[in-house]
Design a protein around this motif. Structure first.
Motif, short mmCIF file in Angstrom:
data_model
loop_
_atom_site.label_atom_id
_atom_site.label_comp_id
_atom_site.label_asym_id
_atom_site.label_seq_id
_atom_site.Cartn_x
_atom_site.Cartn_y
_atom_site.Cartn_z
N ARG A 83 0.85 -1.16 -0.06
CA ARG A 83 -0.03 0.13 0.15
C ARG A 83 0.85 1.32 0.04
O ARG A 83 0.63 2.29 -0.85
CB ARG A 83 -1.09 0.14 1.30
CG ARG A 83 -2.06 1.04 1.04
CD ARG A 83 -2.67 1.29 2.34
NE ARG A 83 -1.98 1.50 3.65
CZ ARG A 83 -1.36 2.67 3.95
NH1 ARG A 83 -1.45 3.51 3.12
NH2 ARG A 83 -0.82 2.62 4.96
N LEU A 84 1.84 1.37 0.70
CA LEU A 84 2.83 2.46 0.94
C LEU A 84 3.39 2.37 -0.64
O LEU A 84 3.92 3.79 -1.06
CB LEU A 84 3.96 2.17 1.77
CG LEU A 84 3.67 2.42 3.29
CD1 LEU A 84 4.55 1.76 4.16
CD2 LEU A 84 3.15 3.70 3.53
N ALA B 209 0.50 -5.56 -7.19
CA ALA B 209 0.03 -6.93 -6.85
C ALA B 209 1.32 -7.87 -6.96
O ALA B 209 2.51 -7.67 -7.70
CB ALA B 209 -0.82 -7.28 -8.02
N LEU B 210 1.29 -8.87 -6.16
CA LEU B 210 2.34 -9.95 -6.28
C LEU B 210 1.50 -11.06 -6.60
O LEU B 210 0.32 -11.42 -6.07
CB LEU B 210 2.88 -10.00 -4.64
CG LEU B 210 3.57 -9.18 -3.98
CD1 LEU B 210 3.95 -9.51 -2.72
CD2 LEU B 210 4.91 -8.89 -4.89
N ALA B 211 2.13 -11.91 -7.63
CA ALA B 211 1.49 -13.00 -8.26
C ALA B 211 1.28 -14.15 -7.40
O ALA B 211 2.24 -14.34 -6.44
CB ALA B 211 2.37 -13.31 -9.58
N GLY B 212 0.16 -14.51 -7.60
CA GLY B 212 0.12 -16.25 -6.72
C GLY B 212 -0.22 -16.97 -8.15
O GLY B 212 -0.34 -16.76 -9.05
N ALA B 213 -0.47 -18.53 -7.63
CA ALA B 213 -0.58 -19.36 -8.70
C ALA B 213 -1.86 -18.74 -9.39
O ALA B 213 -2.01 -19.28 -10.73
CB ALA B 213 -0.80 -20.85 -8.08
N VAL C 277 -1.46 -10.90 -3.09
CA VAL C 277 -1.38 -9.83 -2.28
C VAL C 277 -1.73 -8.57 -3.45
O VAL C 277 -0.78 -8.37 -4.22
CB VAL C 277 -0.34 -9.57 -1.42
CG1 VAL C 277 -0.31 -8.29 -0.71
CG2 VAL C 277 0.28 -10.58 -0.73
N GLU C 278 -2.44 -7.79 -3.00
CA GLU C 278 -2.73 -6.70 -3.88
C GLU C 278 -3.16 -5.42 -3.07
O GLU C 278 -3.79 -5.59 -2.11
CB GLU C 278 -4.02 -6.88 -4.80
CG GLU C 278 -4.01 -5.96 -6.29
CD GLU C 278 -5.19 -6.61 -6.97
OE1 GLU C 278 -4.97 -6.80 -8.11
OE2 GLU C 278 -6.33 -6.81 -6.63
N ALA C 279 -2.56 -4.27 -3.66
CA ALA C 279 -2.59 -2.92 -2.85
C ALA C 279 -3.09 -1.93 -3.87
O ALA C 279 -2.62 -1.83 -5.17
CB ALA C 279 -1.78 -2.47 -2.09
N ALA C 280 -3.87 -0.96 -3.68
CA ALA C 280 -4.30 0.02 -4.77
C ALA C 280 -4.37 1.51 -3.86
O ALA C 280 -4.71 1.42 -2.67
CB ALA C 280 -5.78 -0.08 -5.33
N SER C 281 -4.13 2.41 -4.58
CA SER C 281 -4.15 3.99 -4.13
C SER C 281 -4.69 4.73 -5.19
O SER C 281 -4.47 4.49 -6.50
CB SER C 281 -2.91 4.34 -3.78
OG SER C 281 -2.76 5.81 -3.34
N PHE C 282 -5.53 5.46 -4.94
CA PHE C 282 -6.17 6.43 -6.04
C PHE C 282 -6.44 7.88 -5.54
O PHE C 282 -6.71 7.85 -4.52
CB PHE C 282 -7.52 5.91 -6.80
CG PHE C 282 -8.28 4.84 -6.05
CD1 PHE C 282 -9.41 4.91 -5.40
CD2 PHE C 282 -7.63 3.57 -6.25
CE1 PHE C 282 -9.92 3.79 -4.88
CE2 PHE C 282 -8.33 2.45 -5.94
CZ PHE C 282 -9.35 2.48 -5.18
N ASP C 283 -6.36 8.77 -6.56
CA ASP C 283 -6.68 10.10 -6.28
C ASP C 283 -7.97 10.25 -6.85
O ASP C 283 -8.90 10.88 -5.94
CB ASP C 283 -5.50 11.04 -7.28
CG ASP C 283 -5.75 12.56 -6.70
OD1 ASP C 283 -6.43 12.90 -5.85
OD2 ASP C 283 -5.22 13.34 -7.67
N ASP C 284 -8.48 10.13 -8.01
CA ASP C 284 -9.87 10.37 -8.80
C ASP C 284 -10.36 9.18 -8.73
O ASP C 284 -10.18 8.05 -9.44
CB ASP C 284 -9.36 10.65 -10.04
CG ASP C 284 -10.73 10.99 -10.83
OD1 ASP C 284 -11.76 10.91 -10.46
OD2 ASP C 284 -10.41 11.70 -11.85
N VAL C 285 -11.32 9.00 -7.73
CA VAL C 285 -11.95 7.89 -7.19
C VAL C 285 -12.69 7.33 -8.45
O VAL C 285 -12.82 5.90 -8.95
CB VAL C 285 -12.96 7.84 -6.04
CG1 VAL C 285 -13.81 6.72 -5.70
CG2 VAL C 285 -11.98 8.23 -4.83
N ALA C 286 -13.56 8.27 -9.26
CA ALA C 286 -14.48 7.53 -10.32
C ALA C 286 -13.73 7.20 -11.43
O ALA C 286 -13.84 5.95 -11.92
CB ALA C 286 -15.32 8.77 -10.91
#
Length: 173
Positions: A32-33, A50-54, A59-68
């Motif tokens: 996330r950081l 994202a870190l790949a899994g099988a 694991v996935e993290a997101a950050s957004f500024d403009d939500v729409a």
């Protein structure tokens, strides 16, 4: 030059923050950081790490500024299909808004002619373990400087994840 110096300071601070997050035992918090810093450094509307899994992201993290704008990207675009573009590249890859609009993963969406930038997360032996993807603001494009910054950030993130997996209880790929 001031902007670049600021970016370097932010990258340096990120290493310290990421190490603290990992010391607390949270790979998700560290990603996330990374997502927040990548978005801030490139002035992107959205970042997904994202870190790949099988069978999909481990694991996935997101950050957004403009939500729409960002939610249309995160929820509607096939990020794994876009990630296939990254697999063939050793460093960061970018697409203009026009190129992104015609890509099969996003061609039916209106992303406002926003540019796309991504970089692979790789181990020292060049295995891809994940990716960072960015979407620019409406009508905005990424530059070569953004590409270089993201490539550097991806290398730092890859090394941090690999080190964490070697010396902590996180699952290994």
């Amino acid at each position: 030059e001031r902007r670049q110096a600021t970016m370097l300071r932010q990258l340096s601070n990120l290493l310290a923050d990421a190490s603290l997050a990992l010391d607390a035992g949270s790979l998700e918090e560290m990603l996330r950081l990374v997502a927040e810093q990548a978005r801030e450094l490139t002035r992107a509307a959205c970042c997904v790490v994202a870190l790949a899994g099988a069978d999909g992201p481990e694991v996935e993290a997101a950050s957004f500024d403009d939500v729409a704008h960002a939610s249309a990207f995160v929820e509607s675009v096939d990020l794994r299909a876009l990630a296939s573009v990254i697999r063939s590249a050793a460093r960061a890859v970018r697409m203009s808004g026009v190129e992104l609009a015609t890509h099969p993963a996003s061609r039916h969406l209106d992303l406002g002619d926003a540019g796309w930038l991504a970089a692979p997360l790789t181990t020292l032996d060049e295995r891809q373990i994940g990716w960072i993807q960015l979407l620019a603001g409406v009508g905005a494009e990424f530059t070569e400087i953004h590409e270089a910054v993201l490539a550097h950030l991806a290398q730092m993130t890859s090394a941090t994840v690999e080190r964490a997996r070697m010396y902590s209880p996180f699952p290994k790929l």
